[in-house]
Write an enzyme that holds these catalytic residues in place. Structure first.
Site, short mmCIF file in Angstrom:
data_model
loop_
_atom_site.label_atom_id
_atom_site.label_comp_id
_atom_site.label_asym_id
_atom_site.label_seq_id
_atom_site.Cartn_x
_atom_site.Cartn_y
_atom_site.Cartn_z
N ARG A 1 -2.81 -8.44 -20.82
CA ARG A 1 -3.76 -8.03 -21.86
C ARG A 1 -3.11 -7.22 -22.97
O ARG A 1 -3.64 -7.14 -24.07
CB ARG A 1 -4.88 -7.18 -21.24
CG ARG A 1 -5.75 -7.90 -20.23
CD ARG A 1 -6.76 -6.96 -19.62
NE ARG A 1 -7.57 -6.29 -20.64
CZ ARG A 1 -8.56 -6.86 -21.29
NH1 ARG A 1 -8.91 -8.09 -21.01
NH2 ARG A 1 -9.23 -6.19 -22.20
N GLU B 1 2.73 -8.00 8.83
CA GLU B 1 2.59 -6.55 8.99
C GLU B 1 3.37 -5.77 7.93
O GLU B 1 3.06 -4.62 7.65
CB GLU B 1 3.05 -6.11 10.39
CG GLU B 1 2.17 -6.59 11.53
CD GLU B 1 0.69 -6.29 11.31
OE1 GLU B 1 0.34 -5.09 11.24
OE2 GLU B 1 -0.11 -7.24 11.20
N ASP C 1 -10.81 -0.49 -24.84
CA ASP C 1 -11.05 -0.66 -23.43
C ASP C 1 -11.19 0.68 -22.72
O ASP C 1 -10.49 1.62 -23.03
CB ASP C 1 -9.87 -1.39 -22.78
CG ASP C 1 -10.26 -2.80 -22.42
OD1 ASP C 1 -11.46 -3.02 -22.20
OD2 ASP C 1 -9.37 -3.65 -22.39
N PRO D 1 0.81 -1.22 0.00
CA PRO D 1 0.00 0.00 0.00
C PRO D 1 0.84 1.27 0.00
O PRO D 1 0.33 2.35 -0.27
CB PRO D 1 -0.82 -0.10 1.30
CG PRO D 1 -0.67 -1.49 1.77
CD PRO D 1 0.60 -2.03 1.21
N1 4HQ Z 1 -0.93 -5.37 0.98
N2 4HQ Z 1 -1.66 -2.94 -3.01
C1 4HQ Z 1 0.07 -5.72 3.22
C2 4HQ Z 1 -1.78 -4.50 0.30
C3 4HQ Z 1 -1.49 -4.05 -1.09
C4 4HQ Z 1 -2.25 -3.09 -1.82
C5 4HQ Z 1 0.18 -6.12 0.39
C6 4HQ Z 1 -1.20 -5.63 2.39
C7 4HQ Z 1 1.41 -6.21 1.27
C8 4HQ Z 1 2.26 -6.74 3.48
N3 4HQ Z 1 -0.49 -4.41 -1.88
N4 4HQ Z 1 1.06 -6.61 2.64
N5 4HQ Z 1 -3.34 -2.43 -1.43
O1 4HQ Z 1 -2.77 -4.08 0.84
O2 4HQ Z 1 -0.58 -3.74 -3.03
#
Ligand code: 4HQ
Length: 248
Positions: free
Chosen positions: A154, A116, A169, A89
């Site tokens: 794609r 985590e 698209d 994230p």
């Molecule tokens: N995670 N976009 C936490 C995500 C995520 C997202 C992946 C949760 C990595 C450790 N990854 N782990 N949104 O939420 O890519």
């Protein structure tokens, strides 16, 4: 195009690649996708991939060495990748522009985290970039990695049978899609718009462009700031905006 996906859930990732457009692309040899079980790159009896966080606090942190060894093994057996992408994230938001950029590469490694988070040194030493699929919290990077492979695949020539459907698209033109209809002509009192039954191709085309603009204006107005509109689209948008003023 070559993808290598590093995960502690290889079965889950495999299932996500087995069917549909991506599955067919792999079967036909257009996509070369390998899944790497992170635990194969551990050295202890328990195949440990996580550890407690320095500084304390809840949850576990993904250890750096198995990920570093996994990417070393990929380099040795599959060649030096063009990108090593960490899904998290904290990454740059995945947009169609990012998808197109990745589609221009030949070999992409995707690192899926769990727990985590991932030891920061993986970012510094192994990843070349970090991407997020959206502002929400998932329990791992596996679904994001599958999203990246799907969206990028794609764009690989031949993976989507009908070239036209890729070019037309929704996001490839920077706008939302127009409504779609198929038979029957009426469902529970809801008829298909007359123009689509008319056989007037120019009228159908104009209606679709109008609806795409209308929906984009209503639902995702910010997309109109960056979409490259042609003269007809700018004229249609002016009409729609005038309509809105008359009866908002
Ligand atoms: N995670 N976009 C936490 C995500 C995520 C997202 C992946 C949760 C990595 C450790 N990854 N782990 N949104 O939420 O890519």
């Amino acid at each position: 195009m070559k993808f290598d996906i590093v995960t502690i859930f290889p079965v889950m990732v495999g299932a996500g690649l087995a069917e549909g457009v991506v599955g067919r692309g792999i079967e036909r040899g257009l996509l070369d996708v390998r899944i790497h079980d992170l635990r194969e790159h551990t050295v202890d009896r328990h195949r440990t991939v996580d550890d407690v966080p320095y500084g304390g606090g809840p949850g576990m942190v993904m250890k750096p060495e198995p990920l570093m060894r996994a990417v070393d093994a990929i380099r040795a057996t599959r060649g030096v990748p063009d990108a090593v992408v960490l899904l998290s994230p904290q990454g740059r938001l995945l947009t169609q522009a990012e998808v197109v950029r990745l589609g221009g590469l030949r070999h992409v490694v995707l690192l899926c985290g769990r727990y985590e988070g991932i030891d920061e040194r993986v970012r510094q030493l192994v990843a070349t970039e970090e991407l997020s699929i959206g502002d929400y919290v998932l329990s791992g990077g596996e679904l994001p990695a599958l999203v990246v492979v799907d969206a990028v695949s794609r764009l690989v020539p031949g993976v989507v049978g009908d070239r036209q459907s890729v070019d037309e698209d929704s996001f490839s033109r920077g706008l939302l899609d127009h409504p779609h209809y198929t038979r029957p002509a009426e469902v529970a009192g809801h008829a298909v718009p007359e123009v689509l039954l008319s056989g007037h191709h120019a009228e159908v085309r104009r209606w679709r462009r109008q609806m795409a603009l209308r929906r984009t204006l209503e639902r995702r107005p910010a997309l109109l700031d960056t979409a490259e509109l042609d003269d007809e689209q700018r004229a249609l948008l002016d009409e729609i905006r005038k309509d809105e003023e008359r009866e908002p």
